[in-house]
Design a protein around this motif. Structure first.
Motif, PDB file in Angstrom:
ATOM      1  N   ASP A  30      27.635   4.651  63.008  1.00  0.00           N
ATOM      2  CA  ASP A  30      28.098   3.524  63.820  1.00  0.00           C
ATOM      3  C   ASP A  30      29.597   3.325  63.724  1.00  0.00           C
ATOM      4  OD1 ASP A  30      25.563   2.844  64.699  1.00  0.00           O
ATOM      5  OD2 ASP A  30      25.157   1.600  62.939  1.00  0.00           O
ATOM      6  N   GLY A  31      30.149   2.769  64.780  1.00  0.00           N
ATOM      7  CA  GLY A  31      31.526   2.317  64.776  1.00  0.00           C
ATOM      8  C   GLY A  31      32.567   3.408  64.894  1.00  0.00           C
ATOM      9  N   ALA A  32      33.742   3.070  64.368  1.00  0.00           N
ATOM     10  CA  ALA A  32      34.896   3.954  64.487  1.00  0.00           C
ATOM     11  C   ALA A  32      34.693   5.261  63.725  1.00  0.00           C
ATOM     12  CB  ALA A  32      36.142   3.249  63.974  1.00  0.00           C
ATOM     13  N   GLN A  33      33.926   5.218  62.637  1.00  0.00           N
ATOM     14  CA  GLN A  33      33.714   6.441  61.860  1.00  0.00           C
ATOM     15  C   GLN A  33      32.962   7.485  62.682  1.00  0.00           C
ATOM     16  OE1 GLN A  33      31.705   5.860  58.149  1.00  0.00           O
ATOM     17  NE2 GLN A  33      32.092   7.944  57.450  1.00  0.00           N
ATOM     18  N   GLY A  34      31.977   7.059  63.448  1.00  0.00           N
ATOM     19  CA  GLY A  34      31.243   7.983  64.306  1.00  0.00           C
ATOM     20  C   GLY A  34      32.111   8.555  65.403  1.00  0.00           C
ATOM     21  N   VAL A  35      32.955   7.711  65.985  1.00  0.00           N
ATOM     22  CA  VAL A  35      33.844   8.169  67.051  1.00  0.00           C
ATOM     23  C   VAL A  35      34.861   9.160  66.501  1.00  0.00           C
ATOM     24  CG1 VAL A  35      35.613   7.444  68.699  1.00  0.00           C
ATOM     25  CG2 VAL A  35      33.535   6.092  68.422  1.00  0.00           C
ATOM     26  N   MET A  36      35.455   8.847  65.355  1.00  0.00           N
ATOM     27  CA  MET A  36      36.449   9.746  64.779  1.00  0.00           C
ATOM     28  C   MET A  36      35.813  11.070  64.312  1.00  0.00           C
ATOM     29  SD  MET A  36      39.229   8.429  65.414  1.00  0.00           S
ATOM     30  CE  MET A  36      40.248   9.610  64.588  1.00  0.00           C
ATOM     31  N   THR A  37      34.599  11.003  63.826  1.00  0.00           N
ATOM     32  CA  THR A  37      33.885  12.232  63.461  1.00  0.00           C
ATOM     33  C   THR A  37      33.672  13.096  64.696  1.00  0.00           C
ATOM     34  OG1 THR A  37      32.777  11.130  61.629  1.00  0.00           O
ATOM     35  CG2 THR A  37      31.778  13.166  62.431  1.00  0.00           C
ATOM     36  N   ALA A  38      33.251  12.464  65.780  1.00  0.00           N
ATOM     37  CA  ALA A  38      33.033  13.201  67.022  1.00  0.00           C
ATOM     38  C   ALA A  38      34.328  13.822  67.524  1.00  0.00           C
ATOM     39  CB  ALA A  38      32.440  12.286  68.080  1.00  0.00           C
ATOM     40  N   VAL A  39      35.422  13.088  67.445  1.00  0.00           N
ATOM     41  CA  VAL A  39      36.710  13.614  67.908  1.00  0.00           C
ATOM     42  C   VAL A  39      37.150  14.787  67.041  1.00  0.00           C
ATOM     43  CG1 VAL A  39      39.170  13.079  68.121  1.00  0.00           C
ATOM     44  CG2 VAL A  39      37.463  11.473  68.984  1.00  0.00           C
ATOM     45  N   GLY A  40      37.055  14.639  65.728  1.00  0.00           N
ATOM     46  CA  GLY A  40      37.469  15.712  64.820  1.00  0.00           C
ATOM     47  C   GLY A  40      36.644  16.969  65.001  1.00  0.00           C
ATOM     48  N   MET A  41      35.336  16.812  65.067  1.00  0.00           N
ATOM     49  CA  MET A  41      34.473  17.981  65.256  1.00  0.00           C
ATOM     50  C   MET A  41      34.674  18.584  66.644  1.00  0.00           C
ATOM     51  SD  MET A  41      32.970  18.512  62.508  1.00  0.00           S
ATOM     52  CE  MET A  41      31.510  18.427  61.547  1.00  0.00           C
ATOM     53  N   GLY A  42      34.944  17.747  67.625  1.00  0.00           N
ATOM     54  CA  GLY A  42      35.215  18.249  68.966  1.00  0.00           C
ATOM     55  C   GLY A  42      36.475  19.094  69.021  1.00  0.00           C
ATOM     56  N   VAL A  43      37.500  18.683  68.271  1.00  0.00           N
ATOM     57  CA  VAL A  43      38.747  19.442  68.233  1.00  0.00           C
ATOM     58  C   VAL A  43      38.508  20.818  67.594  1.00  0.00           C
ATOM     59  CG1 VAL A  43      41.028  19.530  67.133  1.00  0.00           C
ATOM     60  CG2 VAL A  43      40.261  17.450  68.287  1.00  0.00           C
ATOM     61  N   VAL A  44      37.742  20.854  66.505  1.00  0.00           N
ATOM     62  CA  VAL A  44      37.444  22.137  65.854  1.00  0.00           C
ATOM     63  C   VAL A  44      36.629  23.023  66.797  1.00  0.00           C
ATOM     64  CG1 VAL A  44      36.223  23.239  63.937  1.00  0.00           C
ATOM     65  CG2 VAL A  44      37.567  21.172  63.530  1.00  0.00           C
ATOM     66  N   SER A  45      35.657  22.440  67.472  1.00  0.00           N
ATOM     67  CA  SER A  45      34.836  23.198  68.416  1.00  0.00           C
ATOM     68  C   SER A  45      35.685  23.729  69.569  1.00  0.00           C
ATOM     69  CB  SER A  45      33.711  22.318  68.949  1.00  0.00           C
ATOM     70  OG  SER A  45      32.935  23.024  69.876  1.00  0.00           O
ATOM     71  N   LEU A  46      36.575  22.912  70.057  1.00  0.00           N
ATOM     72  CA  LEU A  46      37.459  23.327  71.144  1.00  0.00           C
ATOM     73  C   LEU A  46      38.357  24.478  70.702  1.00  0.00           C
ATOM     74  CD1 LEU A  46      38.352  22.662  74.041  1.00  0.00           C
ATOM     75  CD2 LEU A  46      40.029  21.115  73.047  1.00  0.00           C
ATOM     76  N   GLY A  47      38.884  24.395  69.497  1.00  0.00           N
ATOM     77  CA  GLY A  47      39.721  25.473  68.978  1.00  0.00           C
ATOM     78  C   GLY A  47      38.964  26.780  68.853  1.00  0.00           C
ATOM     79  N   ALA A  48      37.738  26.704  68.361  1.00  0.00           N
ATOM     80  CA  ALA A  48      36.924  27.914  68.235  1.00  0.00           C
ATOM     81  C   ALA A  48      36.577  28.470  69.614  1.00  0.00           C
ATOM     82  CB  ALA A  48      35.655  27.625  67.441  1.00  0.00           C
ATOM     83  N   GLY A  49      36.282  27.587  70.557  1.00  0.00           N
ATOM     84  CA  GLY A  49      35.970  28.033  71.916  1.00  0.00           C
ATOM     85  C   GLY A  49      37.146  28.696  72.594  1.00  0.00           C
ATOM     86  N   ILE A  50      38.335  28.150  72.396  1.00  0.00           N
ATOM     87  CA  ILE A  50      39.537  28.754  72.970  1.00  0.00           C
ATOM     88  C   ILE A  50      39.788  30.120  72.348  1.00  0.00           C
ATOM     89  CG2 ILE A  50      42.056  28.546  73.050  1.00  0.00           C
ATOM     90  CD1 ILE A  50      41.630  25.532  73.454  1.00  0.00           C
ATOM     91  N   SER A  51      39.578  30.217  71.050  1.00  0.00           N
ATOM     92  CA  SER A  51      39.760  31.505  70.373  1.00  0.00           C
ATOM     93  C   SER A  51      38.765  32.543  70.883  1.00  0.00           C
ATOM     94  CB  SER A  51      39.627  31.323  68.865  1.00  0.00           C
ATOM     95  OG  SER A  51      39.880  32.513  68.201  1.00  0.00           O
ATOM     96  N   LEU A  52      37.528  32.114  71.123  1.00  0.00           N
ATOM     97  CA  LEU A  52      36.532  33.036  71.690  1.00  0.00           C
ATOM     98  C   LEU A  52      36.928  33.485  73.088  1.00  0.00           C
ATOM     99  CD1 LEU A  52      33.204  31.371  70.556  1.00  0.00           C
ATOM    100  CD2 LEU A  52      33.950  33.678  70.012  1.00  0.00           C
ATOM    101  N   ALA A  53      37.443  32.561  73.892  1.00  0.00           N
ATOM    102  CA  ALA A  53      37.837  32.899  75.264  1.00  0.00           C
ATOM    103  C   ALA A  53      39.025  33.861  75.263  1.00  0.00           C
ATOM    104  CB  ALA A  53      38.176  31.635  76.031  1.00  0.00           C
TER     105      ALA A  53
END
Length: 62
Positions: A30-53
């Motif tokens: 709940d709250g800001a911790q969930g949002v910040m977790t989602a943002v942080g994990m999303g950034v790592v996922s995006l970086g890995a996806g860009i590297s794969l591309a």
């Protein structure tokens, strides 16, 4: 360590696992911790996806 992190299986794992956590985190934590977790994990996922591309573009043209 760099060669391990840039291998295709590891990049796929990072991309898919972090994307799944980024999608689920706001509903589980709940709250800001969930949002910040989602943002942080999303950034790592995006970086890995860009590297794969980028790697795919090099393999196709080579």
């Amino acid at each position: 360590m760099k060669s391990l992190l840039s291998s295709r299986p590891v990049l796929w794992f990072l991309f898919l696992f972090n994307l799944a956590v980024a999608v689920v985190a706001p509903f589980v934590v709940d709250g800001a911790q969930g949002v910040m977790t989602a943002v942080g994990m999303g950034v790592v996922s995006l970086g890995a996806g860009i590297s794969l591309a980028r790697d795919r573009g090099r393999r196709v043209s080579a």
